[in-house]
Design an enzyme around this catalytic site. Structure first.
Site, PDB file in Angstrom:
ATOM      1  N   LYS A  46      33.870  34.244  48.378  1.00 29.88           N
ATOM      2  CA  LYS A  46      34.200  35.444  47.591  1.00 29.88           C
ATOM      3  C   LYS A  46      35.641  35.934  47.764  1.00 29.88           C
ATOM      4  CE  LYS A  46      31.467  35.902  45.324  1.00 29.88           C
ATOM      5  NZ  LYS A  46      31.229  34.800  44.325  1.00 29.88           N
ATOM      6  N   TRP A  51      39.156  30.848  41.441  1.00 28.68           N
ATOM      7  CA  TRP A  51      40.459  31.172  40.847  1.00 28.68           C
ATOM      8  C   TRP A  51      41.502  30.138  41.294  1.00 28.68           C
ATOM      9  CZ3 TRP A  51      43.164  36.554  41.932  1.00 28.68           C
ATOM     10  CH2 TRP A  51      44.146  36.767  40.974  1.00 28.68           C
ATOM     11  N   HIS A 101      34.758  25.922  52.308  1.00 28.73           N
ATOM     12  CA  HIS A 101      34.649  27.158  53.093  1.00 28.73           C
ATOM     13  C   HIS A 101      34.584  26.835  54.597  1.00 28.73           C
ATOM     14  CE1 HIS A 101      33.996  29.441  49.501  1.00 28.73           C
ATOM     15  NE2 HIS A 101      32.723  29.147  49.327  1.00 28.73           N
ATOM     16  N   ARG A 123      41.215  37.374  51.302  1.00 26.31           N
ATOM     17  CA  ARG A 123      41.084  38.608  50.517  1.00 26.31           C
ATOM     18  C   ARG A 123      40.679  39.732  51.466  1.00 26.31           C
ATOM     19  NH1 ARG A 123      36.634  39.277  45.556  1.00 26.31           N
ATOM     20  NH2 ARG A 123      37.641  41.053  44.555  1.00 26.31           N
ATOM     21  N   SER A 131      31.793  42.002  46.937  1.00 25.44           N
ATOM     22  CA  SER A 131      31.617  40.878  46.027  1.00 25.44           C
ATOM     23  C   SER A 131      30.442  40.005  46.483  1.00 25.44           C
ATOM     24  CB  SER A 131      32.916  40.067  45.996  1.00 25.44           C
ATOM     25  OG  SER A 131      32.794  38.951  45.176  1.00 25.44           O
ATOM     26  N   PHE A 222      42.037  36.737  34.681  1.00 26.51           N
ATOM     27  CA  PHE A 222      40.608  37.025  34.807  1.00 26.51           C
ATOM     28  C   PHE A 222      39.904  36.898  33.450  1.00 26.51           C
ATOM     29  CE2 PHE A 222      36.988  39.955  34.955  1.00 26.51           C
ATOM     30  CZ  PHE A 222      36.343  39.513  36.102  1.00 26.51           C
ATOM     31  N   ARG A 251      32.943  38.717  38.132  1.00 27.67           N
ATOM     32  CA  ARG A 251      32.276  40.022  38.042  1.00 27.67           C
ATOM     33  C   ARG A 251      33.278  41.104  37.661  1.00 27.67           C
ATOM     34  NH1 ARG A 251      31.058  44.155  41.735  1.00 27.67           N
ATOM     35  NH2 ARG A 251      32.724  43.230  42.984  1.00 27.67           N
TER      36      ARG A 251
HETATM   37  P1  A3P Z   1      34.403  40.104  42.330  1.00 30.41           P
HETATM   38  O1  A3P Z   1      32.980  39.845  42.675  1.00 30.41           O
HETATM   39  O2  A3P Z   1      35.004  41.201  43.179  1.00 30.41           O
HETATM   40  O3  A3P Z   1      34.627  40.329  40.878  1.00 30.41           O
HETATM   41  P2  A3P Z   1      34.918  33.098  44.923  1.00 30.41           P
HETATM   42  O4  A3P Z   1      35.380  32.225  43.823  1.00 30.41           O
HETATM   43  O5  A3P Z   1      35.606  32.836  46.238  1.00 30.41           O
HETATM   44  O6  A3P Z   1      33.436  33.114  45.031  1.00 30.41           O
HETATM   45  O7  A3P Z   1      35.380  34.589  44.588  1.00 30.41           O
HETATM   46  C1  A3P Z   1      34.831  35.278  43.498  1.00 30.41           C
HETATM   47  C2  A3P Z   1      35.618  36.556  43.300  1.00 30.41           C
HETATM   48  O8  A3P Z   1      36.906  36.235  42.733  1.00 30.41           O
HETATM   49  C3  A3P Z   1      34.921  37.474  42.301  1.00 30.41           C
HETATM   50  O9  A3P Z   1      35.249  38.805  42.728  1.00 30.41           O
HETATM   51  C4  A3P Z   1      35.622  37.086  41.007  1.00 30.41           C
HETATM   52  O10 A3P Z   1      35.517  38.029  39.985  1.00 30.41           O
HETATM   53  C5  A3P Z   1      37.052  36.939  41.508  1.00 30.41           C
HETATM   54  N1  A3P Z   1      37.898  36.162  40.569  1.00 30.41           N
HETATM   55  C6  A3P Z   1      37.655  34.945  40.051  1.00 30.41           C
HETATM   56  N2  A3P Z   1      38.631  34.601  39.188  1.00 30.41           N
HETATM   57  C7  A3P Z   1      39.515  35.630  39.170  1.00 30.41           C
HETATM   58  C8  A3P Z   1      40.726  35.887  38.446  1.00 30.41           C
HETATM   59  N3  A3P Z   1      41.218  35.028  37.564  1.00 30.41           N
HETATM   60  N4  A3P Z   1      41.362  37.061  38.678  1.00 30.41           N
HETATM   61  C9  A3P Z   1      40.859  37.962  39.561  1.00 30.41           C
HETATM   62  N5  A3P Z   1      39.710  37.784  40.261  1.00 30.41           N
HETATM   63  C10 A3P Z   1      39.041  36.626  40.058  1.00 30.41           C
END
Ligand code: A3P
Length: 292
Positions: A46, A51, A101, A123, A131, A222, A251
């Protein structure tokens, strides 16, 4: 107390997602043959994994950038420990991008030759917590939790996939000299995506034209990722994993969502534990979108 349950598999002190991990793979991971031009994305769950997978795929592969190929990000930069599509890693052409991870002590030994580049994305852990809480309630393969208070206890005790956030980041940071690693924060990417992409390119020794950098940045926002089926994991999650209710992997994607969820008392408790654990780690953390 042993924290292995129907959702968690503990291997060498670290919690894996039980339903998608194969123990035979875990047992051979450390000897997996690394190539100098491999790239590893390492994150605690998370923290912006998907990304970064998308950004690196866009930087590395023209076909991804120009949309001339139709390969999902998760197959472009597959998870190393969760090979859910059974990709033959040995047959993958170079350069291979892996996502993981894993804690520092479980990655392939070959990474210690210090040639292979590792990008560690972190983060602020209050946003990670929130998250992860939502994500765990959404996915059927993760343990749901009724309240933030209960989830906070689990998270701080490391009774979640990825184990303890503090151990993960501290382990990687304290052993950084054993690897060729760059640390970059989710918040840096959020605040200035273009300069983060340029930093990543520079670390990866990839020279992209201005136009190509613009394309990477545009496709990695996003909103664009949320609506791009190659990039947002929704198909895999809905068709192959399963969810408890509607929702989306992407999300909110903001900095500071924790402020809408943590009570003053929970926040103060978290701050104390953060200070105690992170005092000697000089990485910069951004907790609020308005912070400089
Ligand atoms: P949130 O749940 O706070 O929205 P991971 O990929 O490590 O599981 O992390 C997921 C988190 O990264 C989620 O956070 C998701 O929305 C956020 N995320 C993914 N792509 C993103 C982007 N392009 N810009 C900002 N946040 C992004």
């Amino acid at each position: 107390m042993d924290n292995t349950n129907e959702y968690l598999l503990k291997f060498k002190g670290y919690n894996f997602e039980k339903t998608i991990v194969k123990i035979e793979h875990l047992e051979t991971m450390e000897d997996f043959e690394i190539r100098d031009d491999d790239v590893f994305i390492i994150t605690y769950p998370k923290s912006g994994t998907i990304w970064t997978q998308h950004i690196l795929s866009l930087i590395y592969f023209d076909g991804h950038r120009n949309s001339t190929e139709n390969i999902d990000t998760m197959d472009r930069a597959p998870f190393f420990e969760y090979n859910i599509h059974n990709i033959d890693f040995v047959k993958m052409p170079s350069p291979r991008i892996f996502t993981s991870h894993l804690p520092y002590y479980l990655v392939p030994n070959g990474l210690k030759k210090k040639k292979t580049k590792i990008l560690y994305i972190y983060r602020n852990p209050k946003d990670v917590l929130i998250s992860f809480f939502h994500f765990s309630n959404w996915l059927v393969t993760l343990e749901a939790t009724d309240t933030i208070e209960h989830y906070l206890e689990k998270f701080l005790d490391g009774k979640v996939v990825g184990s303890c956030w503090f151990d993960h980041i501290r382990g990687w940071y304290e052993h950084r000299h054993d690897f060729n690693i760059m640390f970059l924060s989710y918040e840096d990417m959020k605040k200035d995506l273009r300069s983060s992409v340029l930093k990543i390119c520079s670390f990866m020794e990839k020279e992209l034209s201005e136009n190509d950098v613009d394309t990477v940045v545009r496709q990695a926002t996003f909103q664009n990722m949320k609506s791009d089926p190659r990039a947002n994991y929704n198909n895999v999650i809905k068709n192959e994993i399963g969810t408890r209710h509607s929702g989306s992997f992407l999300r909110k994607g903001t900095i500071g969502d924790w402020k809408h969820h943590l009570t003053v008392e929970q926040n103060e408790r978290f701050d104390k534990i953060f200070k105690r654990n992170m005092d000697k780690i000089p990485l910069k953390f951004v907790w609020d979108i308005n912070e400089e």
